[in-house]
Motif scaffolding. Structure first.
Motif, short mmCIF file in Angstrom:
data_model
loop_
_atom_site.label_atom_id
_atom_site.label_comp_id
_atom_site.label_asym_id
_atom_site.label_seq_id
_atom_site.Cartn_x
_atom_site.Cartn_y
_atom_site.Cartn_z
N ARG A 1 -19.90 -13.55 -45.43
CA ARG A 1 -20.80 -13.01 -44.41
C ARG A 1 -22.22 -13.55 -44.64
NH1 ARG A 1 -18.71 -8.64 -41.31
NH2 ARG A 1 -16.46 -8.62 -41.60
N THR A 2 -23.10 -13.28 -43.71
CA THR A 2 -24.47 -13.80 -43.83
C THR A 2 -25.48 -12.66 -43.87
OG1 THR A 2 -24.75 -13.98 -41.43
CG2 THR A 2 -23.89 -15.91 -42.60
N VAL A 3 -26.64 -12.97 -44.42
CA VAL A 3 -27.79 -12.07 -44.37
C VAL A 3 -28.98 -12.90 -43.91
CG1 VAL A 3 -28.41 -12.46 -46.78
CG2 VAL A 3 -29.13 -10.36 -45.65
N HIS A 4 -29.79 -12.30 -43.05
CA HIS A 4 -30.93 -13.02 -42.47
C HIS A 4 -32.15 -12.83 -43.36
CE1 HIS A 4 -33.08 -15.08 -39.34
NE2 HIS A 4 -33.92 -14.07 -39.14
N LEU A 5 -32.75 -13.94 -43.79
CA LEU A 5 -33.95 -13.90 -44.64
C LEU A 5 -35.13 -14.45 -43.85
CD1 LEU A 5 -32.47 -15.39 -47.96
CD2 LEU A 5 -32.60 -12.99 -47.28
N ARG A 6 -36.26 -13.74 -43.97
CA ARG A 6 -37.48 -14.19 -43.28
C ARG A 6 -38.69 -13.62 -44.00
NH1 ARG A 6 -39.66 -9.91 -40.87
NH2 ARG A 6 -38.30 -8.24 -40.10
N PRO A 7 -39.87 -14.25 -43.84
CA PRO A 7 -41.09 -13.68 -44.40
C PRO A 7 -41.37 -12.30 -43.79
CG PRO A 7 -41.43 -15.98 -43.86
CD PRO A 7 -40.10 -15.60 -43.28
N GLU B 1 -32.23 -8.95 -43.81
CA GLU B 1 -31.79 -8.10 -42.71
C GLU B 1 -30.30 -8.27 -42.48
OE1 GLU B 1 -35.37 -7.78 -39.51
OE2 GLU B 1 -34.38 -9.73 -39.63
N THR B 2 -29.63 -7.17 -42.23
CA THR B 2 -28.23 -7.20 -41.80
C THR B 2 -27.96 -5.93 -41.04
OG1 THR B 2 -25.92 -7.46 -42.50
CG2 THR B 2 -27.35 -6.18 -43.95
N ALA C 1 -40.49 -22.07 -41.58
CA ALA C 1 -39.68 -22.92 -42.46
C ALA C 1 -38.92 -22.10 -43.49
CB ALA C 1 -40.58 -23.95 -43.16
N TYR C 2 -39.34 -20.87 -43.73
CA TYR C 2 -38.70 -20.03 -44.75
C TYR C 2 -37.78 -18.99 -44.13
CZ TYR C 2 -42.78 -22.08 -46.96
OH TYR C 2 -43.73 -22.97 -47.38
N THR C 3 -37.51 -19.11 -42.85
CA THR C 3 -36.56 -18.22 -42.17
C THR C 3 -35.19 -18.89 -42.15
OG1 THR C 3 -38.31 -17.30 -40.77
CG2 THR C 3 -36.04 -17.06 -40.00
N THR C 4 -34.20 -18.20 -42.67
CA THR C 4 -32.88 -18.82 -42.78
C THR C 4 -31.82 -17.73 -42.87
OG1 THR C 4 -31.57 -20.44 -44.02
CG2 THR C 4 -32.93 -18.92 -45.32
#
Length: 895
Positions: free
Chosen positions: A18-24, A77-78, A7-10
């Motif tokens: 641009r985007t950046v990937h967030l995850r636990p 992450e990017t 649920a906290y991955t987005t």
């Protein structure tokens, strides 16, 4: 309490679009984290750790070894690298407080990654019972101090010389949500500028065959006279439609800002990989064969998005028909539709590619000018919410039209629509109104709030104008794009034929408008120039001999009547009066009236509507019913505009820890869902200050008799299990003596066992004080898998599902939502005193709804909750029967 880490991955959108990937964080991140550490400058390390710090591989493992309960960490992450980390550590001396930290590698600082990482801690902290963050920051670390402010966290600072101690709430506030929305808006503008107004375009898969998809898209860009260069990319052709082709994106003369991808699905990922490498900012993927075809396509889409995220390239589609910008300075038709509608002020988004073809054709046929059009397809990246934010700031757009099949983040949609709709009306068609496929519900609230109810509630709360058909959508858009929003519901109907006037009056009232009596002054002024045979009461029938001048004069008079908020002018061409002359007078009257009220016309003739009317942007309809329906929708929008936004009322005396503990107990030992017992339910409600009738849970006739003596006075005996008790015969009322209560337990037990419901008997029996005075209401919550918690209020009792006098809204509730929920009920007069009855405590009922909204915010595991009946008394209220189901469903994102 265990949390769902997925649920906290987005994907967080940054300032540049641009985007950046967030995850636990994971234990296997140690290598990537070590590599990031090597890229940190000594200055960044000093600012983070208050001085030099040496790190080895064992030290890195300490950072990745977290329990996700008391120690939680998120990575950014990017480009296939970890570039930032945020974390919190719960304080042993104060479990509701945690210390936080954020670090971003030097090369990625200044893009908003730190802000995104800090925000990413808020939701897991709230889920884990952490309500406050604190931390120490070097005074000279201005970037960190600014980052906390930019995140909307409203930090409080205390100065300790070279160190600043900071504290802020770990729960989303209005300032936090506003900050998130503003950054998202800026990011959406940056991202979609590359999609809807690129400097250059490459068509990958451009074909020499103009009948193929790639050929059509390339041909449309050329025919539309796109303002920048268009590069055909085709590895097997030297020329495409007389234009020199390029084998790859890397061979194009300049880096294309936008790539339109029209190649078979297996090759799309490679194209996006190359686009990311060369620096292309966005891609519109027309190709199909992804999530829409099932699991195999879904895996292909996931892999594609991993590539896009790695390079930060933004994606429209896949499985879409493309995008279009009709403005004169862009003129980009990057779709496979050969229709290029006229330029205008209407923006259109469609989730259906096939329907998009019909939409563009209809816009062209109806002469509805478009600013931009987008078909979003599967929308794993750029979605309707992004386009809404772009159009909010687009000077060429004044009305936004949406064809929707699903919602990705309805809570965010509602918040955006509520804000954007204040300046630009949003009109939507949402498919899927039927009950087919609606899940079975085991509660009153679930049954009454199923199906399309959630969509209707969302649109009502957000001010979205909902229409039933595409034709009606264009009708409403024509009115809202050219006329001011009505200030009220009063319509003046002006006609030269009695029949159409009557039809118009009936249609207006059928669509929520009124056709009011005109003032004495207005009637007198109309009598001055209309013939004696004319009908001067609303509708105003000037009869067939009406002149063009009479139309113009009557319009001016009617517009000044204090009860009139809009004009509906009907003209049936007689032998004498020309339509062109009437149109000329209508335009002159509109200029005199100004923007005070909206004006629409009906020209009931095969003769084309006069051009002067079109140029003056006075909507013209062929029949009065369609005009009345469009005015009715516009009137509802005007009514919403006139209302204040409302605010969410916070509950400051709730015991959230107790509520969470009760849910944790119910879902212990890996249970996915559970109905709370009677005692658990009472404790949960009491933790949030919700009043229930006093009672005792017993398991024998003797215990029941003793409970009655303790309570004193008449009691009810009912099965304590979370079931519909009346339907099982599990209720006995008005028992005033101990022996009656004991007998009732024996009878209910016998009846249930005879019916094969020993499972109900195991829960025992509830002996509860009798509550008979007051108005019976039902209040409840059901969790929708897409929309999250839905709250319901209505007239209660055993007939609630038969009468269906209920109102539903989406959480969170504002004070305005609660007011409208109650006043919209047919039975509302019973609460305020009906036919001599005393009014009851409506304020207590409103407070109950606020407390329920706070409860589902704090305890998102609540799946269903029924309070039925709730007796609202002259002072206070009491919930007599309560049922609560909790589940480990995946939570709907809060923002």
């Amino acid at each position: 309490m265990a949390v769902d880490l997925d649920a906290y991955t987005t994907d967080a959108v940054l300032r540049d679009g641009r985007t950046v990937h967030l995850r636990p964080i994971r234990p296997d991140d140690a290598d990537a984290l070590w590599e990031m550490w090597q890229r940190l400058s000594p200055e960044t390390i000093r600012l983070r750790f208050f001085g030099p710090r040496k790190m080895d591989r064992e030290g890195i493992n300490i950072f990745t070894d977290v329990d996700m309960q008391d120690r939680f960490a998120v990575v950014a992450e990017t480009g296939g690298r970890i570039v930032g980390v945020s974390r919190f550590d719960r304080l042993e001396e104060d479990p509701a407080t945690a210390e936080f930290a954020v670090v971003v590698e030097d090369a990625e600082q200044g893009r908003g990654i730190g802000t995104a990482l800090l925000r990413a801690l808020v939701e897991p902290a709230a889920d884990l019972g952490i309500t406050r963050f604190e931390g120490d920051v070097l005074r000279e670390n201005a970037k960190m101090l600014k980052m906390m402010r930019d995140a909307g966290l409203e930090p409080a600072f205390r100065d300790y010389g070279s160190v600043v101690h900071t504290e802020f709430r770990a729960t989303p506030t209005e300032a936090f949500l506003s900050s998130v929305d503003e950054q998202d808006r800026q990011a959406a503008i940056a991202a979609l500028s590359s999609v809807l107004a690129p400097a250059s375009v490459a068509v990958v898969g451009a074909s020499r065959d103009p009948r193929s998809i790639g050929g059509l898209v390339f041909d449309n860009l050329l025919r539309g006279r796109f303002s920048g260069p268009v590069y055909p990319v085709n590895p097997t052709a030297e020329h495409v439609q007389s234009v020199a082709a390029y084998p790859t994106l890397a061979h194009c003369p300049t880096v294309p800002e936008l790539a339109i991808v029209c190649v078979p699905a297996p090759h799309v990922e490679g194209v996006v990989e190359e686009a990311g490498r060369v620096g292309t900012k966005a891609a519109v993927i027309v190709s199909a064969g992804f999530a829409e075809i099932g699991e195999r396509g879904l895996e292909r889409e996931r892999s594609l998005m991993e590539v896009a995220r790695r390079h930060g390239i933004r994606i429209v589609g896949p499985n879409c028909m493309g995008v279009l910008n009709a403005s004169a300075d862009v003129r980009m038709n990057a779709t496979f539709s050969q229709v290029f509608p006229p330029a205008g002020e209407v923006a259109f988004l469609s989730q259906s590619g096939a329907l998009g073809l019909a939409i563009l054709s209809a816009a062209n046929r109806l002469n509805v000018g478009l600013s931009t059009f987008a078909s979003v397809g599967n929308k794993p990246d750029l979605s309707g919410n992004d386009f809404l934010q772009y159009w909010e700031s687009d000077a060429d757009t004044s009305v936004i039209l949406l064809y929707l099949e699903s919602f990705g983040n309805p809570r965010k949609f509602g918040r955006l629509a509520r804000r954007i709709g204040r300046s630009k009306p949003i009109v939507a068609v949402k498919s899927g109104r039927s009950q087919a496929g609606v899940r079975a519900a085991s509660s009153h609230t679930g049954a009454l709030a199923a199906g399309d109810v959630a969509v209707e509630a969302l649109f009502r709360q957000a001010g979205v104008v909902r229409v039933d058909t595409l034709e009606e959508m264009f009708d409403v858009a024509t009115v809202l794009a050219s006329q001011p929003a009505p200030a009220g519901k009063g319509v003046a109907i002006l006609t030269n034929g009695g029949g159409p006037g009557i039809l118009a009056a009936d249609a207006c009232e059928a669509h929520g408008l009124s056709v009011p009596e005109l003032s004495a002054q207005t009637l007198a002024r109309l009598e001055e120039f209309l013939p004696a045979e004319a009908g001067i009461r609303n509708p105003v029938d000037m009869i067939a001999s009406a002149t063009a001048e009479g139309y113009g004069r009557a319009m001016r008079v009617l517009a000044e009547d204090p009860s009139i908020d809009m004009l509906l002018v009907i003209f049936i061409p007689p032998v004498i009066t020309r339509a062109e002359d009437v149109a000329h007078e209508m335009v002159a009257a509109q200029r005199a009236i100004g923007d005070a009220i909206p004006i629409v016309s009906v020209f009931m003739s095969e003769i084309p509507v006069p051009d002067e009317l079109r140029k003056a942007r006075i909507p013209a309809f062929p029949f009065p019913e369609a005009a009345a329906k469009a005015l009715g929708r516009a009137g509802r929008y005007g009514e919403w505009l006139a209302r204040p936004l409302g605010h969410v009322c916070e509950i400051d005396d709730a015991d959230e820890d107790t509520a969470r503990q009760i849910v944790a107990e119910a879902l212990a030992e890996g249970r996915e869902q559970a109905w709370l017992g009677a005692e658990q339910t009472e404790r949960l409600l009491r933790a949030f200050g919700i009043s229930t009738a006093e009672g005792r849970v017993v398991h024998s006739p003797d215990e029941a008799a003793a409970a009655q003596e303790q309570l004193g006075g008449p009691v009810a005996v009912k099965a304590a299990a979370p079931v519909h008790k009346t339907e099982l015969g599990g209720v006995r009322l008005g028992l005033a003596r101990p022996e009656q209560v004991a007998d009732a337990v024996r009878q209910i037990r016998g009846d249930l066992e005879a019916a094969g419901r020993a499972d109900v008997v195991e829960h025992g029996f509830l002996v509860q004080e009798m509550v008979g005075d007051g108005v019976e209401m039902v209040v409840g919550v059901t969790h929708d898998p897409t929309f999250g918690p839905l709250l319901m209020a209505g007239m209660g009792g055993t007939l609630v599902e038969l009468l269906k006098d209920v109102s539903v809204r989406i959480h969170p509730l504002t004070d305005l939502d609660v007011e409208e929920m109650l006043t919209s009920l047919r039975g509302f007069p019973l609460l305020t005193g009906y036919r001599g009855s005393d009014p009851v405590d409506v304020t207590a009922l409103k407070t109950l709804l606020f407390r329920l909204s706070a409860l589902v915010e704090a305890v998102p595991e609540i799946d269903q909750l029924d309070l039925n009946p709730v007796f609202v008394r002259q002072r206070g209220l009491a919930a007599v029967d309560a049922r609560v189901k909790v589940a480990r469903h995946r939570r709907v994102r809060r923002w």
